[in-house]
Design a protein around this motif. Structure first.
Motif, mmCIF file in Angstrom:
data_model
loop_
_atom_site.group_PDB
_atom_site.id
_atom_site.type_symbol
_atom_site.label_atom_id
_atom_site.label_comp_id
_atom_site.label_asym_id
_atom_site.label_seq_id
_atom_site.Cartn_x
_atom_site.Cartn_y
_atom_site.Cartn_z
ATOM 1 N N UNK A 63 0.685 -0.831 0.010
ATOM 2 C CA UNK A 63 0.209 0.464 0.169
ATOM 3 C C UNK A 63 1.221 1.393 -0.057
ATOM 4 N N UNK A 123 -6.359 1.270 -5.150
ATOM 5 C CA UNK A 123 -7.747 0.576 -4.002
ATOM 6 C C UNK A 123 -6.199 -0.832 -3.839
ATOM 7 N N UNK A 131 -6.933 -4.491 -1.420
ATOM 8 C CA UNK A 131 -7.819 -5.477 -1.011
ATOM 9 C C UNK A 131 -7.178 -6.054 -0.462
ATOM 10 N N UNK A 141 -7.083 -4.174 9.347
ATOM 11 C CA UNK A 141 -7.705 -2.821 9.727
ATOM 12 C C UNK A 141 -7.028 -1.939 10.234
ATOM 13 N N UNK A 142 -5.529 -2.264 10.951
ATOM 14 C CA UNK A 142 -4.968 -1.023 10.910
ATOM 15 C C UNK A 142 -4.022 -0.644 10.344
ATOM 16 N N UNK A 143 -4.050 -1.217 9.732
ATOM 17 C CA UNK A 143 -3.025 -0.796 8.476
ATOM 18 C C UNK A 143 -2.326 0.588 8.414
ATOM 19 N N UNK A 179 -1.516 2.184 6.012
ATOM 20 C CA UNK A 179 -1.673 2.785 4.410
ATOM 21 C C UNK A 179 -2.300 2.990 3.829
ATOM 22 N N UNK A 180 -3.011 4.460 3.948
ATOM 23 C CA UNK A 180 -4.194 4.286 3.277
ATOM 24 C C UNK A 180 -4.912 4.255 2.240
ATOM 25 N N UNK A 181 -6.191 3.851 2.370
ATOM 26 C CA UNK A 181 -6.358 3.181 0.874
ATOM 27 C C UNK A 181 -6.846 1.940 1.416
ATOM 28 N N UNK A 182 -6.738 1.213 2.189
ATOM 29 C CA UNK A 182 -6.661 -0.305 2.006
ATOM 30 C C UNK A 182 -7.939 -0.589 3.158
ATOM 31 N N UNK A 183 -8.800 -1.855 2.303
ATOM 32 C CA UNK A 183 -9.816 -2.172 2.709
ATOM 33 C C UNK A 183 -9.698 -3.848 2.625
ATOM 34 N N UNK A 184 -10.848 -4.139 3.171
ATOM 35 C CA UNK A 184 -10.474 -5.615 4.702
ATOM 36 C C UNK A 184 -11.391 -6.543 4.371
ATOM 37 N N UNK A 185 -11.351 -7.852 3.880
ATOM 38 C CA UNK A 185 -12.793 -9.043 4.204
ATOM 39 C C UNK A 185 -11.552 -10.103 4.761
ATOM 40 N N UNK A 216 -14.845 -8.132 -4.879
ATOM 41 C CA UNK A 216 -15.403 -7.021 -4.663
ATOM 42 C C UNK A 216 -13.728 -6.061 -5.459
#
Lengths: 255, 255, 255, 255, 255, 255, 255, 255
Positions: F194, F200, F202, F224-226, F228-234, F245
């Motif tokens: 990231x 984006x 994931x 969840x605490x990354x 790096x901005x722009x990270x989303x999690x499954x 996604x």
């Protein structure tokens, strides 16, 4: 021993019909029956309206049959839950009239003429379930409510990600006296249904999921935090408890 | 919009009383009212039988008063929960008829003649609570059930470590239509009461405890695992939810 | 090495009966015996009043037999816990006098004439258990307390949802010197029993349950938060630890 | 009501000295006293050997003083725990003879001549504590055991990382009838002490620590898994419960 | 590519010995080797002092043999951990010189003349372990430290509940350069050993226990909260990681 | 039913082409198909762009084949995930054109001429994975993105402890339209990747690890605490969700 | 008392220079000093190489000053950690030479001529920290390592999302004898640094984060599962423990 | 340094325009700026498309102003999140053009003529939020997406218990390029919205709730287990992260 019985007994003591020692013993004594592996509480039917339910998990087929026999003789109706394949086969062999519910892992024994141990509910219990994998728990609730004397029906596979499937049943949802809503994954269904009706709703989280589902913790927490008022919750996969409570809500009572 | 209304609307469309565009809009539209800080859902009273309840936590006294005013004008009855001292003072100043419930942190507004927005329940809601410290939660349940139209009473301070205190109330326990049982610490009271009655029982864990209590987790888990059938559970300290569900169970319905 | 022994040894050093080097070695040395797969601590019997107990879990039948043989030769009494079917069969084959406790998964070896390694307790250990499924843990406590020299008895299947079953035993509960109370599900029994007696009570949570039970976490937390004073707790399913502690409380001591 | 009382009452009913109605009422009635904010259970002293203890947390100074006054009048001895500065000041003002225990946050009231409500224990309760920060909990245990009638002493600041400090007390450790071992951080002390003695040992985890201590969870789990047999555990920071149980173990009893 | 190599490469670019394109490629390229099922990082030996270790869990015997062959050809030393019975048999068949460590589930391959890939440590790694059941983890640490080039020894079965067993080894504990302390149950051993020595100590929690042990969580938390300074911790059952870190601490370095 | 359809229907009602009753029914009805064991939501393809995906876990081979047949007939493309060996064999037997993805446990059915149910994405989905053991999850993401119509590629075995392996792919990382980054153990890879890209990303935590990994909890929390901005999690091991996604992000849309 | 001392003492006993009683007492006695609120363990400096460190949390300024005075008189060096503003002011007033470390919340007292209580380490301790908010913990490690006698330096603000900042320091990272790596959020830095060096690395998770960070749990789990070998971990925010262990690794020893 | 820059630099080295030493330094060097309390990473804007965002939590107003000043001078746009009242006041005083977002606790600085640092997205980001209390988090997402250059709008207060409020917005939901769905309590909204659209959806759990909500854990788990495909999740209350990722998805890219 109910209060009226106690007063009657004390009057007998006063009249000399019963000795003080006998009365003291009777006040303390419980009409329980001891098998080698269990203590049956026959008084329970008087106290709570239904004989003890056999929790099959961890019992051998022989034990289940033996307990079922005593309960059936005494009360004429038996519900056994969480009974595995071997247990269901053993009950089927021992009781020709046994009703087997394979997916729900339940067995019901009932005397022919009887409609159940008590007057049925005035309204209807409606069991709603989110996904195919939640069906065993939903059917356990359904069987339980029915054997206790309620009319009960099932709407299956109406998850929140396909709202139109759920909204198509809006009329039926509103017609029920009490709802049991069964869901795994994120457990959102009770909140959505709860917003559509003004009836008591019992939410049942299931262990259907994986990963951060933690075997039912995710929907359990979701249901406890439901934004819909009137939602109460039972343990993960506890279809029996939900069906039992739904019947208590539904049935005609003294009040 | 209830099904009958939908059918009526469609008939109006057919007759030309309503245009298709207007009907489409009306089907989708929601009779909501927007304040600067909240969206009031006035349709809720129709849908679920009681206007929106004000959840006071995190709202300023001015916001609470403003929301209460709109709801009161429209529905004639308001319940506000988790209202702190300042909020209760503000409501008391704004509404002379406000009923203040300090320990329960609730405020009720009601038009004089009205007994509530709907017919009361046929039976009684009985709230039972284990310790003195559980009283605020128990009273929140009590106030909620009453404002919705149920008869409701309270038995306090009957913890399981002093069984005689509880057993002295056996008669009253059995006379209720539905019970709300509130307990902190180990949360054993619902199991004991549930074994004495054959009525629906809503268990409310409270955050009263310390250490391995984890702010209510201990009694929450205990209640979810209750050995008494017919027990359902709400969130920690959620007296409102329990009182609301108890009223839905208790009230006379269509069924 | 107990203090009196140390003083005696030092006197011997002074008198020249023992060299300083030998004494230094003896102070540091431990009378342990090494097998290929375990180090037996024979000093333990002197130090804590009972020889090492064999924890059978994860040991092969051959290992259990070998350890049992050494301990039996030296101390005349052996307790092995968590021994599976194969292990119990191996011990039965190796020791004709072995007492097998199938449900408790324990085996006891004892020299004929001996009543145990030490004087028995003055009073009685009473083990109380909530449900049939808790019996293995309850019996492990029972066997442990007995082999150590206490009189011990069992009351089974007296869950809190059927209070009359429990209250029927009130007299026996009050007659015990120390109680061990075993319960799964919500773990409420120790609180109820603790309110009836004024004796030390050891609570044992079991892993009997499902869902939000989390394999014993629910009753463990409940018991740690018991509202009855005098309750202490051991690990989930730790019947051995409870029976051991109960004997230490019960036995006649120096004080 | 104890069994002997029940039989006597029933004989009175038979003889006509007591009417059936009055007897039924008396069997059910509990000698409880209601204040506005609490229900005092005076029967508790008969049942469990000590009057109700005042749990000060969450009570106002005025409430604590009022409850203390009633209990003191009736029983001549009062223990109040978790009483904050204001509460202790109020008790000191109301009761000149109040014994204040600042660090333990306890207050004791006792009639001059009395040595406690019951015969003291034959042996000694020894409270052992790992670090300075654990002292408040250790002293709560100490005060509790003493006010109930036990001789009790304290060994402080003997953590496992400086074994020589602990081993210097080996003699005293072995002389006690029962030990209370209080520790925060990793909670290792009970295991080390438990290996040195053959006496019942009650372990008390404290919330002293930070980070992965999770406010006492770390030592709680450690103590529940202690490799030393005979260790039982109470809730985090529950010095009162440990002292109470220690006294029950220590005191001379009927058995 | 280490800094000196980068500077040399850039000088080559300047002199025209290497084209800019080739240099850019070489700066970015990694000397990795791709098998069908793994990417071997041969540069690792240069970077961190030891070739990649084969983590056997979840790999087939054939995969393990294939990876081992490549690593052995290139580096002359191989360590495989968490290799099950089938994997160990396959390695033994493929490499006659394979050293099998059954209990530790490790296999080592080494060229005859070689003592390891690098100069051994000046001092000694001492592995200490609390119970018999912790031996597999302790031996994994031992094998790892040795194959990397450290002298390493083991003291087994010295739990804290029998302090004399531990104290008998005090001299050896103090003679080590670095300690690895392995314990399950309550995980108290690192705190006790840490108080006896002034050397770096690596604590290894194991999953040996049951109930509220939560498969190693209890000793993990205990060790993270150790009251002995100088204690660091690795993952549950991670004997390899502890042995590896111990060697890095022990070995002679540039500094 | 999409808004335009609703307006058309209402116009038909007005013109008398459709009766009010029929229209009311059609507004509520859902084009679902009921098998004995499932309710297929054919409308889903219209609503969300892809037919229902078969979640194979907990279904028999026969059930999977039956569902696949209906979906294939209707939509010409089928994706089945979490299909075990028996299920894949059954699908291979029933559908000659089935594409089997063994390691990913997926099966794809596709009509020859079709490239997928919709226009593919303009850019590329790049799946990056930390270790060999994470491959099954990575490949599930890859297969999912491809079957939906995206170009998708995989970079495997580029863990953060060997940064040069990752940095060698910097160019490819920056060329992707969206990244799926799969990692077990400490889950650090998404943060490192990231920081290198402005696309984006994931993140998919896997259950690869042991001990304090808690079956994926460790990397889930890390991601969840990354930083790096722009990270989303499954969810843990949810390769399907990530691939789905990623395709939604990648595909050409109306906007 | 070290073994050599014990042997000498025993020889004195033999020669009659010391009586048996005196020797027995001396073997057991510990050179501890009792203040009203603490027991100082002066023997610790001999045993572990550094006098007791003052853990300031929960102590009054007056207590901290009193303890510091005793330790300083005896050992000439004092380290106090977690000292709040008032405590630091009190120490500054009492000891003109006090070195105050505001952000690290530490105070050091040292005799002028002394460089520390022991010979410094041969190499260097390098503290690396991910974000600005982690600085207090990093500086606590730095101060601790320095006061014990190690050379120690700090690299700050080199998080993994901006790799170039970290890689710019590669040379310094490889030059250290031991590294302390401090990180909050996802705690990925130790894995990345650990892959670049072949030195022991102590990872320190911090409580810097929010939400699913759970006050340090996220980076703690990440670090325990690091894919880089050679990483060991200390408690959340435990800069002191990391600095202490780093010094033990770094310092010149007997071996 | 991007690959093209590296190649250019190497060509300069070859031509002698740059010395090898200078090139080596430049390859390693990072254009960072050090303030006393922070290290600013100006290269970040090049690498990831937006300058560093100021995370205001834990920083003094003076620090925030100083960092903002540097970033603004260099990049012409600044976003500061989690800025408390004092911090916002300080920024407003220092920068007349500051845009203050009180509820979102954000501040934006922007040069007049600029529309943001980069071309805006082609489509629209739609932020949807369940309850009034979730607004601060929703607005943080909104502000973030806008300042980065996306068109973004908000739909507030559309919880799942009042579906009609949500369904009224169906058209707008389907028109968005990417959705951010914010919800506390049970976190059901993303599943319901996800079933209505075929667009990427970022779910944001909030800490709005109490009791078994565990400060956001309940909706976090629910969202990770969403039955709607295409849902990805960010940390609890992380509106910034969701808005940032939404912009990356929305913006026009190279692909």
């Amino acid at each position: 021993m109910r209060p009226a019985d106690l007063r009657a007994l004390l009057r007998d003591v006063k009249r000399g019909n019963v000795t003080a020692a006998a009365a003291a013993k009777r006040i303390g004594a419980a009409p329980v029956e001891r098998l080698e592996f269990a203590t049956l509480d026959h008084q329970r039917a008087l106290r709570t309206g239904f004989p003890e339910v056999i929790f099959g998990q961890g019992k051998t087929p022989a034990q289940i049959v033996a307990i079922a026999r005593r309960l059936f003789e005494r009360h004429g109706v038996v519900l056994a839950t969480r009974v595995d394949d071997a247990g269901r086969a053993a009950l089927a062999a021992a009781f020709p009239q046994a009703e087997l519910h394979g997916r729900a892992r339940c067995v019901v024994l009932r005397r022919r003429a009887s409609r159940g141990p008590r007057a049925g509910g005035a309204g209807q219990v409606l069991v709603v379930c989110a996904g195919t994998a939640d069906l065993p728990v939903a059917e356990e609730a359904l069987v339980t409510a029915r054997v206790m004397g309620s009319r009960a029906e099932l709407i299956a596979d109406v998850g929140v990600a396909g709202l139109h499937r759920l909204l198509a049943h809006r009329e039926r949802l509103r017609g029920a006296r009490v709802l049991v809503v069964v869901a795994g994954l994120e457990g959102a269904l009770p909140s959505v249904v709860g917003g559509l009706v003004d009836r008591p709703l019992i939410a049942v989280p299931t262990s259907v999921g994986y990963g951060a589902h933690f075997e039912g913790l995710a929907p359990l927490l979701a249901m406890l935090n439901s934004c819909a008022a009137g939602v109460t919750v039972v343990n993960i996969d506890n279809g029996f408890g939900a069906g039992y409570a739904a019947h208590l809500i539904n049935r005609r009572g003294r009040s």
